[in-house]
Design a protein around this motif. Structure first.
Motif, PDB file in Angstrom:
ATOM      1  N   PRO A  83      25.199 -52.463 -12.727  1.00 50.35           N
ATOM      2  CA  PRO A  83      24.581 -53.387 -14.011  1.00 50.35           C
ATOM      3  C   PRO A  83      25.179 -54.524 -13.988  1.00 50.35           C
ATOM      4  CG  PRO A  83      25.873 -51.167 -14.681  1.00 50.35           C
ATOM      5  CD  PRO A  83      25.994 -51.177 -12.967  1.00 50.35           C
ATOM      6  N   GLY A  84      26.117 -54.901 -13.103  1.00 47.25           N
ATOM      7  CA  GLY A  84      26.757 -56.341 -13.084  1.00 47.25           C
ATOM      8  C   GLY A  84      26.104 -57.298 -11.845  1.00 47.25           C
ATOM      9  N   GLY A  85      24.925 -56.655 -11.197  1.00 53.29           N
ATOM     10  CA  GLY A  85      24.354 -57.109 -10.159  1.00 53.29           C
ATOM     11  C   GLY A  85      25.083 -56.766  -8.767  1.00 53.29           C
ATOM     12  N   TRP A  86      24.431 -57.683  -7.820  1.00 55.17           N
ATOM     13  CA  TRP A  86      25.074 -57.041  -6.523  1.00 55.17           C
ATOM     14  C   TRP A  86      26.325 -57.501  -6.308  1.00 55.17           C
ATOM     15  CZ3 TRP A  86      23.491 -53.467  -3.303  1.00 55.17           C
ATOM     16  CH2 TRP A  86      22.165 -53.131  -3.704  1.00 55.17           C
ATOM     17  N   SER A  87      26.840 -58.740  -7.036  1.00 55.48           N
ATOM     18  CA  SER A  87      28.166 -59.223  -6.781  1.00 55.48           C
ATOM     19  C   SER A  87      29.259 -58.117  -7.472  1.00 55.48           C
ATOM     20  CB  SER A  87      28.464 -60.418  -7.794  1.00 55.48           C
ATOM     21  OG  SER A  87      28.029 -60.217  -9.280  1.00 55.48           O
ATOM     22  N   ILE A 147      18.303 -46.021  -5.169  1.00 57.03           N
ATOM     23  CA  ILE A 147      18.440 -47.120  -6.290  1.00 57.03           C
ATOM     24  C   ILE A 147      19.741 -47.820  -5.300  1.00 57.03           C
ATOM     25  CG2 ILE A 147      17.751 -45.907  -8.026  1.00 57.03           C
ATOM     26  CD1 ILE A 147      20.569 -45.263  -8.802  1.00 57.03           C
ATOM     27  N   GLY A 148      19.721 -49.338  -5.538  1.00 56.46           N
ATOM     28  CA  GLY A 148      20.658 -49.889  -5.169  1.00 56.46           C
ATOM     29  C   GLY A 148      21.137 -50.993  -6.565  1.00 56.46           C
ATOM     30  N   GLY A 149      20.270 -51.853  -6.871  1.00 53.22           N
ATOM     31  CA  GLY A 149      20.459 -52.614  -7.773  1.00 53.22           C
ATOM     32  C   GLY A 149      20.814 -52.169  -9.388  1.00 53.22           C
ATOM     33  N   ALA A 150      19.991 -50.806  -9.402  1.00 54.17           N
ATOM     34  CA  ALA A 150      19.891 -50.073 -10.598  1.00 54.17           C
ATOM     35  C   ALA A 150      21.241 -49.532 -10.932  1.00 54.17           C
ATOM     36  CB  ALA A 150      18.910 -49.041 -10.551  1.00 54.17           C
TER      37      ALA A 150
END
Length: 229
Positions: free
Chosen positions: A208-212, A202-205
């Protein structure tokens, strides 16, 4: 590592790594520049993460967006530098213009790795022939994992392929572990686990605030709980 399902989390820095480990991650994939879907991090970043956590780290070897190798000499140099820094697990995988595995690039990198374990990443999802790719790579030293969604479009479309490949476990080319990632959601897990798939990525999962934003330990812990249920 125990027999529980492997949970691998993408980490961009030491803060991500600490949060992922606290949430129950078994292993980290280290990358930079997610705008390009993950490139090789610096040796300094690797060293900082290695100092911060004690779980296995797989370091991306990729210098440009897409699945062409690009400058192979640069890839080889980065592999050599990371090995000198102590990296001992890696992620890479390249295709030629016809969608076949780029064995020239892959074998040159392997020559630098001294038998280190490595993952062939989601280039398999863009391959002209997945089965032929697996068989072409079957005898390469260190290859123990395929990171795949089963489809270039993601896990939603790829589940039928993942289930078929899981059922072929142990056949020539199908010995490496299937590590499912690419649009993976918690609701996908029951079917995948029932099929014997025992590793997820998992990456984006985990953010919760996104990749930023950073990896969130609670988000990782939710995945850990479902995998362990």
């Amino acid at each position: 590592m125990s027999n529980r399902a492997v949970l691998e989390v993408i980490a961009l820095d030491a803060g991500d790594a600490v949060a992922a480990q606290a949430g129950g991650a078994d292993r980290l994939e280290l990358v930079t520049d997610m705008a390009a879907d993950g490139l090789t991090p610096s040796c300094a970043t690797f060293a900082a993460i290695r100092a911060a956590v004690d779980i296995p780290l797989r370091v991306m070897l990729r210098v440009a967006d897409g699945f062409a190798a690009g400058d192979i000499d640069v890839l080889v140099r980065k592999a050599r530098e990371l090995r000198a820094e102590g990296a001992d697990e890696f992620v890479f995988g390249f295709l030629d213009a016809d969608g076949r595995p780029d064995l020239v690039a892959v074998e040159r990198i392997i020559a630098e790795l001294d038998g280190c374990h490595w993952t062939f990443h989601r280039a398999i999802d863009r391959a002209a022939d997945r089965d032929a790719l697996r068989k072409a790579l079957a005898d390469l030293p260190g290859l123990d994992t395929y990171l795949t969604a089963g489809s270039a479009a993601g896990v939603d479309d790829g589940i039928p392929t993942l289930l078929v490949e899981a059922a072929r476990k142990g056949e020539p080319g199908y010995e490496p572990q299937i590590l499912v990632g690419g649009g993976l959601r918690l609701d996908h897990l029951p079917e995948l686990l029932d099929a014997g798939i025992d590793a997820v990525h998992i990456g984006g999962a985990a953010r919760p605030g996104g990749w930023s934003g950073p990896v969130d330990a609670a988000a990782v812990r939710e995945w850990r709980a479902v995998l362990d249920a």
